[in-house]
Scaffold this motif. Sequence first.
Motif, mmCIF file in Angstrom:
data_model
loop_
_atom_site.group_PDB
_atom_site.id
_atom_site.type_symbol
_atom_site.label_atom_id
_atom_site.label_comp_id
_atom_site.label_asym_id
_atom_site.label_seq_id
_atom_site.Cartn_x
_atom_site.Cartn_y
_atom_site.Cartn_z
ATOM 1 N N TRP A 85 116.069 -1.200 114.206
ATOM 2 C CA TRP A 85 116.433 -2.572 113.861
ATOM 3 C C TRP A 85 115.406 -3.582 114.381
ATOM 4 C CZ3 TRP A 85 119.043 -3.200 109.857
ATOM 5 C CH2 TRP A 85 120.081 -2.334 109.507
ATOM 6 N N GLY A 86 114.739 -3.271 115.484
ATOM 7 C CA GLY A 86 113.635 -4.128 115.918
ATOM 8 C C GLY A 86 112.524 -4.150 114.882
ATOM 9 N N TRP A 87 112.263 -2.980 114.301
ATOM 10 C CA TRP A 87 111.260 -2.855 113.235
ATOM 11 C C TRP A 87 111.688 -3.659 112.007
ATOM 12 C CZ3 TRP A 87 111.956 0.181 108.607
ATOM 13 C CH2 TRP A 87 110.793 0.416 107.865
ATOM 14 N N VAL A 88 112.964 -3.590 111.634
ATOM 15 C CA VAL A 88 113.460 -4.331 110.478
ATOM 16 C C VAL A 88 113.360 -5.837 110.716
ATOM 17 C CG1 VAL A 88 115.525 -4.873 109.112
ATOM 18 C CG2 VAL A 88 115.003 -2.493 109.684
ATOM 19 N N VAL A 89 113.820 -6.297 111.892
ATOM 20 C CA VAL A 89 113.798 -7.736 112.189
ATOM 21 C C VAL A 89 112.371 -8.286 112.106
ATOM 22 C CG1 VAL A 89 114.123 -9.445 114.026
ATOM 23 C CG2 VAL A 89 115.895 -7.739 113.578
ATOM 24 N N ALA A 90 111.409 -7.470 112.538
ATOM 25 C CA ALA A 90 110.009 -7.918 112.530
ATOM 26 C C ALA A 90 109.327 -7.733 111.180
ATOM 27 C CB ALA A 90 109.239 -7.160 113.611
ATOM 28 N N GLY A 91 110.083 -7.309 110.165
ATOM 29 C CA GLY A 91 109.511 -7.196 108.830
ATOM 30 C C GLY A 91 108.773 -5.904 108.575
ATOM 31 N N GLY A 92 109.210 -4.818 109.219
ATOM 32 C CA GLY A 92 108.553 -3.532 109.029
ATOM 33 C C GLY A 92 108.571 -3.071 107.584
ATOM 34 N N ASP A 93 107.475 -2.408 107.162
ATOM 35 C CA ASP A 93 107.395 -1.936 105.781
ATOM 36 C C ASP A 93 107.145 -0.432 105.770
ATOM 37 O OD1 ASP A 93 104.657 -1.562 106.331
ATOM 38 O OD2 ASP A 93 104.135 -3.517 105.504
ATOM 39 N N ALA A 94 107.073 0.122 104.570
ATOM 40 C CA ALA A 94 106.928 1.568 104.422
ATOM 41 C C ALA A 94 105.665 2.100 105.090
ATOM 42 C CB ALA A 94 106.940 1.940 102.940
ATOM 43 N N GLY A 95 104.637 1.268 105.162
ATOM 44 C CA GLY A 95 103.378 1.710 105.750
ATOM 45 C C GLY A 95 103.435 1.962 107.248
ATOM 46 N N THR A 96 104.438 1.392 107.927
ATOM 47 C CA THR A 96 104.555 1.597 109.381
ATOM 48 C C THR A 96 105.779 2.431 109.764
ATOM 49 O OG1 THR A 96 105.746 -0.520 109.591
ATOM 50 C CG2 THR A 96 103.352 -0.560 109.914
ATOM 51 N N HIS A 97 106.557 2.849 108.774
ATOM 52 C CA HIS A 97 107.794 3.554 109.098
ATOM 53 C C HIS A 97 107.544 4.848 109.858
ATOM 54 C CE1 HIS A 97 111.565 5.903 108.264
ATOM 55 N NE2 HIS A 97 112.043 4.769 108.737
ATOM 56 N N HIS A 98 106.454 5.547 109.554
ATOM 57 C CA HIS A 98 106.190 6.809 110.252
ATOM 58 C C HIS A 98 106.019 6.579 111.753
ATOM 59 C CE1 HIS A 98 102.197 5.155 109.548
ATOM 60 N NE2 HIS A 98 101.688 6.017 110.421
ATOM 61 N N HIS A 99 105.520 5.401 112.129
ATOM 62 C CA HIS A 99 105.374 5.105 113.558
ATOM 63 C C HIS A 99 106.732 4.848 114.211
ATOM 64 C CE1 HIS A 99 101.127 5.359 113.927
ATOM 65 N NE2 HIS A 99 100.841 4.289 113.216
ATOM 66 N N LEU A 231 109.790 -2.053 121.026
ATOM 67 C CA LEU A 231 108.897 -1.039 120.463
ATOM 68 C C LEU A 231 108.936 -1.051 118.937
ATOM 69 C CD1 LEU A 231 109.701 1.848 122.953
ATOM 70 C CD2 LEU A 231 107.438 0.814 122.641
ATOM 71 N N GLY A 232 110.155 -1.119 118.385
ATOM 72 C CA GLY A 232 110.269 -1.169 116.934
ATOM 73 C C GLY A 232 109.598 -2.398 116.351
ATOM 74 N N ALA A 233 109.787 -3.540 117.014
ATOM 75 C CA ALA A 233 109.178 -4.780 116.525
ATOM 76 C C ALA A 233 107.655 -4.705 116.580
ATOM 77 C CB ALA A 233 109.682 -5.963 117.346
ATOM 78 N N LEU A 234 107.135 -4.112 117.641
ATOM 79 C CA LEU A 234 105.676 -3.999 117.775
ATOM 80 C C LEU A 234 105.089 -3.040 116.744
ATOM 81 C CD1 LEU A 234 105.354 -3.944 121.666
ATOM 82 C CD2 LEU A 234 104.695 -5.799 120.120
ATOM 83 N N VAL A 235 105.829 -2.001 116.399
ATOM 84 C CA VAL A 235 105.377 -1.117 115.317
ATOM 85 C C VAL A 235 105.180 -1.912 114.033
ATOM 86 C CG1 VAL A 235 106.143 0.722 113.753
ATOM 87 C CG2 VAL A 235 106.316 1.046 116.217
ATOM 88 N N ALA A 236 106.085 -2.860 113.779
ATOM 89 C CA ALA A 236 106.011 -3.685 112.567
ATOM 90 C C ALA A 236 104.976 -4.793 112.660
ATOM 91 C CB ALA A 236 107.382 -4.281 112.272
ATOM 92 N N GLY A 237 104.345 -4.962 113.844
ATOM 93 C CA GLY A 237 103.335 -6.004 114.012
ATOM 94 C C GLY A 237 103.907 -7.372 114.304
ATOM 95 N N ALA A 238 105.047 -7.425 115.005
ATOM 96 C CA ALA A 238 105.710 -8.702 115.290
ATOM 97 C C ALA A 238 104.817 -9.628 116.103
ATOM 98 C CB ALA A 238 107.014 -8.453 116.045
ATOM 99 N N ASP A 239 104.951 -10.949 115.840
ATOM 100 C CA ASP A 239 104.205 -11.913 116.652
ATOM 101 C C ASP A 239 104.929 -12.148 117.973
ATOM 102 O OD1 ASP A 239 106.260 -13.881 116.301
ATOM 103 O OD2 ASP A 239 105.313 -14.604 114.464
#
Length: 374
Positions: A85-99, A231-239
Amino acid sequence: MSAEVTTIDLDACRLTAPVESTLTQADALLESTFLELSEALDLAASDAPGRAAHDPGPLGVDLVGELAERSRNHGKRLRPMLAHWGWVVAGGDAGTHHHVVRVAAALELLHLFALIQDDVMDRSDSRRGRPTLHVVAAGRHREAQGLGDDCLFGDSVATLVSDLALSEASLLVAPTPAPVRAAWRLMAVELVEGQLLDVTHTAGRRRDHATSRRIARLKSGRYTITRPLQLGALVAGADADVVHRLLTWGDLVGDAFAVRDDVLGVWGDPARTGKPAGDDLRAGKPTVLLSWAAELLPECDRPLLAACDAGELDDAGVEALQHAMVVAGVRERAEQAVASLVDRAHRALDDLAPEPAADAALRGLADAIAWRSA
Protein backbone atom coordinates in the motif's frame (compact mmCIF):
# COMPACT_ATOMS: atom_id res chain seq x y z
CA MET A 1 -14.35 1.36 19.59
CA SER A 2 -14.96 -2.35 20.03
CA ALA A 3 -11.99 -4.60 20.77
CA GLU A 4 -13.59 -7.50 18.90
CA VAL A 5 -11.59 -7.04 15.68
CA THR A 6 -9.79 -10.30 14.93
CA THR A 7 -7.44 -11.87 12.44
CA ILE A 8 -10.47 -12.33 10.18
CA ASP A 9 -10.64 -8.55 9.84
CA LEU A 10 -6.98 -8.46 8.87
CA ASP A 11 -7.66 -11.14 6.27
CA ALA A 12 -10.42 -8.94 4.86
CA CYS A 13 -7.87 -6.15 4.43
CA ARG A 14 -5.57 -8.58 2.62
CA LEU A 15 -8.00 -10.24 0.26
CA THR A 16 -8.15 -7.62 -2.46
CA ALA A 17 -6.85 -8.54 -5.88
CA PRO A 18 -3.82 -6.19 -5.99
CA VAL A 19 -2.56 -7.11 -2.52
CA GLU A 20 -3.17 -10.80 -3.04
CA SER A 21 -1.16 -10.68 -6.27
CA THR A 22 1.80 -9.11 -4.43
CA LEU A 23 1.63 -11.70 -1.65
CA THR A 24 1.32 -14.59 -4.09
CA GLN A 25 4.34 -13.42 -6.06
CA ALA A 26 6.29 -12.90 -2.84
CA ASP A 27 5.49 -16.48 -1.79
CA ALA A 28 6.69 -17.75 -5.17
CA LEU A 29 9.92 -15.78 -4.78
CA LEU A 30 10.45 -17.28 -1.33
CA GLU A 31 9.89 -20.78 -2.67
CA SER A 32 12.44 -20.21 -5.43
CA THR A 33 14.85 -18.86 -2.79
CA PHE A 34 14.46 -22.02 -0.70
CA LEU A 35 15.04 -24.15 -3.80
CA GLU A 36 18.21 -22.22 -4.65
CA LEU A 37 19.47 -22.67 -1.09
CA SER A 38 18.84 -26.42 -1.22
CA GLU A 39 20.62 -26.69 -4.55
CA ALA A 40 23.56 -24.68 -3.18
CA LEU A 41 23.87 -27.04 -0.21
CA ASP A 42 23.67 -30.08 -2.51
CA LEU A 43 26.42 -28.63 -4.67
CA ALA A 44 28.59 -27.92 -1.64
CA ALA A 45 28.03 -31.48 -0.37
CA SER A 46 29.03 -32.96 -3.73
CA ASP A 47 32.51 -31.48 -3.33
CA ALA A 48 32.90 -32.33 0.34
CA PRO A 49 35.22 -35.10 1.59
CA GLY A 50 33.44 -38.32 2.57
CA ARG A 51 30.24 -37.29 0.83
CA ALA A 52 29.14 -40.89 0.24
CA ALA A 53 29.27 -41.62 3.93
CA HIS A 54 27.55 -38.42 5.04
CA ASP A 55 24.91 -39.06 7.68
CA PRO A 56 23.19 -36.14 9.43
CA GLY A 57 22.82 -38.26 12.57
CA PRO A 58 19.95 -38.29 15.08
CA LEU A 59 20.28 -34.56 15.78
CA GLY A 60 20.76 -33.38 12.21
CA VAL A 61 18.72 -30.32 11.24
CA ASP A 62 17.33 -29.68 7.77
CA LEU A 63 18.44 -26.05 7.68
CA VAL A 64 16.56 -24.96 4.58
CA GLY A 65 13.57 -27.18 5.31
CA GLU A 66 13.21 -25.70 8.79
CA LEU A 67 13.41 -22.18 7.40
CA ALA A 68 10.89 -22.93 4.66
CA GLU A 69 8.40 -24.66 6.94
CA ARG A 70 8.35 -21.84 9.47
CA SER A 71 8.15 -19.24 6.73
CA ARG A 72 5.07 -20.94 5.28
CA ASN A 73 3.39 -20.88 8.70
CA HIS A 74 3.04 -17.12 8.39
CA GLY A 75 0.90 -14.83 10.49
CA LYS A 76 -1.09 -11.71 9.61
CA ARG A 77 1.37 -10.52 6.93
CA LEU A 78 1.06 -6.88 7.91
CA ARG A 79 4.52 -5.95 6.70
CA PRO A 80 4.21 -7.07 3.07
CA MET A 81 0.68 -5.65 2.92
CA LEU A 82 1.87 -2.26 4.11
CA ALA A 83 4.78 -2.30 1.66
CA HIS A 84 2.24 -2.88 -1.09
CA TRP A 85 0.00 0.00 0.00
CA GLY A 86 2.96 2.34 0.45
CA TRP A 87 3.85 1.55 -3.16
CA VAL A 88 0.26 2.24 -4.28
CA VAL A 89 0.01 5.55 -2.37
CA ALA A 90 3.25 6.71 -4.00
CA GLY A 91 1.94 5.91 -7.48
CA GLY A 92 3.74 2.63 -8.09
CA ASP A 93 3.42 1.18 -11.59
CA ALA A 94 3.98 -2.17 -13.27
CA GLY A 95 7.61 -1.32 -13.96
CA THR A 96 8.49 -1.28 -10.24
CA HIS A 97 6.17 -4.01 -8.98
CA HIS A 98 8.89 -6.67 -9.08
CA HIS A 99 10.84 -4.61 -6.53
CA VAL A 100 7.89 -4.36 -4.12
CA VAL A 101 7.52 -8.15 -4.42
CA ARG A 102 11.17 -8.49 -3.39
CA VAL A 103 10.60 -6.19 -0.43
CA ALA A 104 7.48 -8.12 0.59
CA ALA A 105 9.35 -11.46 0.53
CA ALA A 106 12.30 -9.98 2.39
CA LEU A 107 10.02 -8.57 5.09
CA GLU A 108 8.57 -12.03 5.70
CA LEU A 109 12.07 -13.45 6.26
CA LEU A 110 13.13 -10.52 8.43
CA HIS A 111 10.03 -11.05 10.56
CA LEU A 112 10.84 -14.74 10.90
CA PHE A 113 14.37 -13.85 11.99
CA ALA A 114 13.00 -11.48 14.62
CA LEU A 115 10.42 -13.97 15.93
CA ILE A 116 12.88 -16.84 16.31
CA GLN A 117 15.42 -14.69 18.14
CA ASP A 118 12.72 -13.02 20.25
CA ASP A 119 11.46 -16.44 21.33
CA VAL A 120 14.96 -17.46 22.38
CA MET A 121 15.51 -14.25 24.35
CA ASP A 122 12.09 -14.42 26.01
CA ARG A 123 12.27 -18.21 26.61
CA SER A 124 8.90 -18.52 24.88
CA ASP A 125 7.51 -22.04 24.55
CA SER A 126 5.05 -21.40 21.73
CA ARG A 127 4.53 -19.19 18.72
CA ARG A 128 1.55 -19.11 16.36
CA GLY A 129 0.08 -22.06 18.22
CA ARG A 130 3.06 -24.38 17.84
CA PRO A 131 6.26 -25.08 19.83
CA THR A 132 9.08 -22.63 19.22
CA LEU A 133 12.15 -23.77 17.31
CA HIS A 134 14.58 -23.66 20.24
CA VAL A 135 12.15 -25.71 22.35
CA VAL A 136 11.74 -28.35 19.63
CA ALA A 137 15.49 -28.63 19.10
CA ALA A 138 16.19 -28.85 22.83
CA GLY A 139 13.59 -31.61 23.18
CA ARG A 140 15.19 -33.61 20.38
CA HIS A 141 18.57 -33.22 22.11
CA ARG A 142 17.17 -34.62 25.36
CA GLU A 143 15.45 -37.52 23.62
CA ALA A 144 18.67 -38.46 21.82
CA GLN A 145 20.72 -37.98 25.00
CA GLY A 146 22.95 -35.58 23.11
CA LEU A 147 26.25 -34.33 24.42
CA GLY A 148 26.21 -31.02 26.25
CA ASP A 149 23.47 -28.71 27.43
CA ASP A 150 20.13 -29.27 25.72
CA CYS A 151 18.96 -25.64 26.10
CA LEU A 152 22.18 -24.33 24.62
CA PHE A 153 21.76 -26.74 21.71
CA GLY A 154 18.20 -25.53 21.09
CA ASP A 155 19.24 -21.88 21.28
CA SER A 156 22.13 -22.53 18.88
CA VAL A 157 19.91 -24.24 16.30
CA ALA A 158 17.36 -21.42 16.46
CA THR A 159 20.04 -18.74 16.17
CA LEU A 160 21.57 -20.35 13.09
CA VAL A 161 18.23 -20.78 11.31
CA SER A 162 17.34 -17.16 12.07
CA ASP A 163 20.76 -16.02 10.84
CA LEU A 164 20.01 -17.60 7.48
CA ALA A 165 16.62 -15.85 7.38
CA LEU A 166 18.28 -12.47 7.96
CA SER A 167 20.99 -13.15 5.39
CA GLU A 168 18.51 -14.16 2.70
CA ALA A 169 16.23 -11.21 3.49
CA SER A 170 19.11 -8.81 2.92
CA LEU A 171 20.05 -10.51 -0.35
CA LEU A 172 16.48 -10.23 -1.62
CA VAL A 173 16.59 -6.47 -1.09
CA ALA A 174 20.05 -6.07 -2.65
CA PRO A 175 18.83 -5.47 -6.27
CA THR A 176 16.38 -2.72 -5.23
CA PRO A 177 17.15 1.02 -5.68
CA ALA A 178 19.61 2.69 -3.30
CA PRO A 179 16.98 4.62 -1.26
CA VAL A 180 15.16 1.34 -0.58
CA ARG A 181 18.36 -0.34 0.59
CA ALA A 182 19.14 2.62 2.85
CA ALA A 183 15.70 2.45 4.48
CA TRP A 184 16.08 -1.33 4.87
CA ARG A 185 19.41 -0.87 6.64
CA LEU A 186 17.90 1.70 8.99
CA MET A 187 14.97 -0.61 9.76
CA ALA A 188 17.28 -3.51 10.55
CA VAL A 189 19.46 -1.49 12.91
CA GLU A 190 16.37 -0.03 14.62
CA LEU A 191 15.01 -3.54 15.16
CA VAL A 192 18.23 -4.86 16.65
CA GLU A 193 18.70 -1.74 18.80
CA GLY A 194 15.15 -2.05 20.10
CA GLN A 195 15.67 -5.70 21.00
CA LEU A 196 18.98 -4.85 22.69
CA LEU A 197 17.36 -2.09 24.75
CA ASP A 198 14.63 -4.53 25.73
CA VAL A 199 17.22 -7.03 26.96
CA THR A 200 19.40 -4.53 28.82
CA HIS A 201 16.55 -2.61 30.43
CA THR A 202 14.80 -5.79 31.54
CA ALA A 203 18.01 -7.03 33.15
CA GLY A 204 18.70 -3.63 34.69
CA ARG A 205 15.13 -3.34 36.05
CA ARG A 206 14.88 0.08 34.46
CA ARG A 207 11.34 1.17 33.72
CA ASP A 208 10.32 4.66 32.66
CA HIS A 209 7.69 5.76 30.18
CA ALA A 210 10.02 7.46 27.68
CA THR A 211 12.36 4.47 27.47
CA SER A 212 9.47 2.03 27.24
CA ARG A 213 7.98 3.98 24.32
CA ARG A 214 11.35 4.08 22.55
CA ILE A 215 11.79 0.32 22.91
CA ALA A 216 8.27 -0.37 21.65
CA ARG A 217 8.66 1.91 18.66
CA LEU A 218 12.05 0.54 17.60
CA LYS A 219 11.48 -3.17 18.12
CA SER A 220 7.82 -3.27 17.15
CA GLY A 221 6.10 -0.30 15.54
CA ARG A 222 8.82 0.83 13.16
CA TYR A 223 9.64 -2.50 11.54
CA THR A 224 6.02 -3.63 11.54
CA ILE A 225 4.26 -0.53 10.22
CA THR A 226 6.34 2.52 9.42
CA ARG A 227 9.35 1.14 7.56
CA PRO A 228 7.44 -1.38 5.38
CA LEU A 229 5.17 1.49 4.29
CA GLN A 230 8.22 3.64 3.59
CA LEU A 231 9.96 0.85 1.67
CA GLY A 232 6.99 0.41 -0.64
CA ALA A 233 6.77 4.14 -1.26
CA LEU A 234 10.48 4.36 -2.04
CA VAL A 235 10.18 1.50 -4.53
CA ALA A 236 7.61 3.65 -6.35
CA GLY A 237 9.97 6.65 -6.30
CA ALA A 238 8.00 8.73 -3.78
CA ASP A 239 9.14 12.30 -3.13
CA ALA A 240 10.22 13.45 0.33
CA ASP A 241 6.87 15.03 1.20
CA VAL A 242 4.88 11.85 0.52
CA VAL A 243 7.40 9.77 2.49
CA HIS A 244 7.21 12.18 5.42
CA ARG A 245 3.40 12.01 5.50
CA LEU A 246 3.48 8.22 5.34
CA LEU A 247 6.02 8.12 8.17
CA THR A 248 3.70 10.28 10.29
CA TRP A 249 0.79 7.89 9.72
CA GLY A 250 3.03 4.87 10.19
CA ASP A 251 4.41 5.96 13.55
CA LEU A 252 0.92 6.65 14.90
CA VAL A 253 -0.36 3.24 13.82
CA GLY A 254 2.91 1.62 14.87
CA ASP A 255 2.57 3.06 18.37
CA ALA A 256 -1.00 1.74 18.52
CA PHE A 257 0.26 -1.65 17.34
CA ALA A 258 2.86 -1.68 20.12
CA VAL A 259 0.37 -0.76 22.86
CA ARG A 260 -2.02 -3.46 21.65
CA ASP A 261 0.89 -5.90 21.58
CA ASP A 262 1.60 -5.09 25.23
CA VAL A 263 -2.09 -5.50 26.14
CA LEU A 264 -2.17 -8.92 24.48
CA GLY A 265 1.09 -9.83 26.22
CA VAL A 266 -0.63 -9.30 29.59
CA TRP A 267 -4.30 -10.15 29.01
CA GLY A 268 -4.41 -11.92 25.64
CA ASP A 269 -6.25 -15.20 25.14
CA PRO A 270 -3.59 -17.89 24.48
CA ALA A 271 -6.03 -19.72 22.20
CA ARG A 272 -6.00 -16.65 19.94
CA THR A 273 -2.49 -15.27 20.41
CA GLY A 274 -0.66 -18.62 20.28
CA LYS A 275 1.38 -17.56 23.32
CA PRO A 276 0.85 -17.85 27.09
CA ALA A 277 -0.77 -14.81 28.74
CA GLY A 278 1.30 -12.85 31.22
CA ASP A 279 4.74 -13.60 29.76
CA ASP A 280 5.72 -9.91 29.87
CA LEU A 281 4.89 -9.84 33.59
CA ARG A 282 6.87 -13.00 34.32
CA ALA A 283 9.87 -11.52 32.54
CA GLY A 284 9.53 -8.04 34.04
CA LYS A 285 9.62 -6.44 30.58
CA PRO A 286 10.07 -2.63 30.46
CA THR A 287 6.71 -2.10 28.74
CA VAL A 288 4.59 1.03 28.65
CA LEU A 289 1.93 -0.85 30.61
CA LEU A 290 4.29 -1.57 33.49
CA SER A 291 5.48 2.04 33.50
CA TRP A 292 1.82 3.06 33.90
CA ALA A 293 1.38 0.39 36.58
CA ALA A 294 4.26 1.98 38.51
CA GLU A 295 2.31 5.25 38.47
CA LEU A 296 -1.18 3.94 39.18
CA LEU A 297 -0.98 0.88 41.45
CA PRO A 298 -1.85 1.53 45.11
CA GLU A 299 0.64 0.76 47.86
CA CYS A 300 -1.02 -2.54 48.71
CA ASP A 301 -0.20 -3.88 45.23
CA ARG A 302 3.40 -2.66 45.15
CA PRO A 303 4.78 -6.05 46.28
CA LEU A 304 3.43 -7.50 43.03
CA LEU A 305 5.49 -5.00 41.04
CA ALA A 306 8.53 -5.77 43.17
CA ALA A 307 8.10 -9.48 42.44
CA CYS A 308 7.72 -8.64 38.75
CA ASP A 309 10.98 -6.67 38.84
CA ALA A 310 12.71 -9.58 40.54
CA GLY A 311 11.39 -12.11 38.03
CA GLU A 312 9.70 -14.00 40.84
CA LEU A 313 6.04 -13.93 39.85
CA ASP A 314 4.42 -17.36 39.91
CA ASP A 315 1.14 -18.07 38.09
CA ALA A 316 -0.91 -16.79 41.01
CA GLY A 317 1.20 -13.65 41.15
CA VAL A 318 0.75 -13.04 37.44
CA GLU A 319 -3.01 -13.37 37.80
CA ALA A 320 -3.01 -11.03 40.79
CA LEU A 321 -0.97 -8.39 38.97
CA GLN A 322 -3.18 -8.67 35.89
CA HIS A 323 -6.21 -7.98 38.07
CA ALA A 324 -4.53 -5.17 40.00
CA MET A 325 -3.56 -3.42 36.76
CA VAL A 326 -7.16 -3.54 35.52
CA VAL A 327 -8.53 -2.19 38.81
CA ALA A 328 -5.93 0.60 38.88
CA GLY A 329 -6.91 1.72 35.38
CA VAL A 330 -3.85 0.57 33.42
CA ARG A 331 -5.87 -1.31 30.83
CA GLU A 332 -8.31 1.56 30.43
CA ARG A 333 -5.43 3.97 29.88
CA ALA A 334 -4.06 1.63 27.22
CA GLU A 335 -7.40 1.49 25.42
CA GLN A 336 -7.70 5.27 25.51
CA ALA A 337 -4.17 5.63 24.15
CA VAL A 338 -4.93 3.26 21.28
CA ALA A 339 -8.15 5.08 20.43
CA SER A 340 -6.37 8.44 20.40
CA LEU A 341 -3.55 7.14 18.18
CA VAL A 342 -5.99 5.65 15.67
CA ASP A 343 -8.02 8.87 15.55
CA ARG A 344 -4.86 10.87 14.86
CA ALA A 345 -3.82 8.37 12.19
CA HIS A 346 -7.16 8.76 10.42
CA ARG A 347 -6.75 12.53 10.48
CA ALA A 348 -3.23 12.15 9.06
CA LEU A 349 -4.75 10.19 6.17
CA ASP A 350 -7.11 13.10 5.53
CA ASP A 351 -3.99 15.23 5.10
CA LEU A 352 -2.29 12.65 2.87
CA ALA A 353 -5.41 12.14 0.71
CA PRO A 354 -4.46 8.86 -1.00
CA GLU A 355 -6.61 7.44 -3.79
CA PRO A 356 -9.86 5.81 -2.55
CA ALA A 357 -8.76 2.16 -2.57
CA ALA A 358 -5.55 2.91 -0.65
CA ASP A 359 -7.39 5.23 1.74
CA ALA A 360 -9.95 2.55 2.58
CA ALA A 361 -7.25 -0.11 2.94
CA LEU A 362 -5.06 1.94 5.27
CA ARG A 363 -8.00 2.99 7.44
CA GLY A 364 -9.13 -0.63 7.65
CA LEU A 365 -5.65 -1.81 8.52
CA ALA A 366 -5.27 0.86 11.22
CA ASP A 367 -8.51 -0.27 12.88
CA ALA A 368 -7.72 -3.97 12.55
CA ILE A 369 -4.17 -3.53 13.87
CA ALA A 370 -5.21 -1.41 16.84
CA TRP A 371 -8.19 -3.50 17.94
CA ARG A 372 -6.92 -6.97 17.11
CA SER A 373 -7.26 -9.84 19.57
CA ALA A 374 -4.38 -11.95 18.23
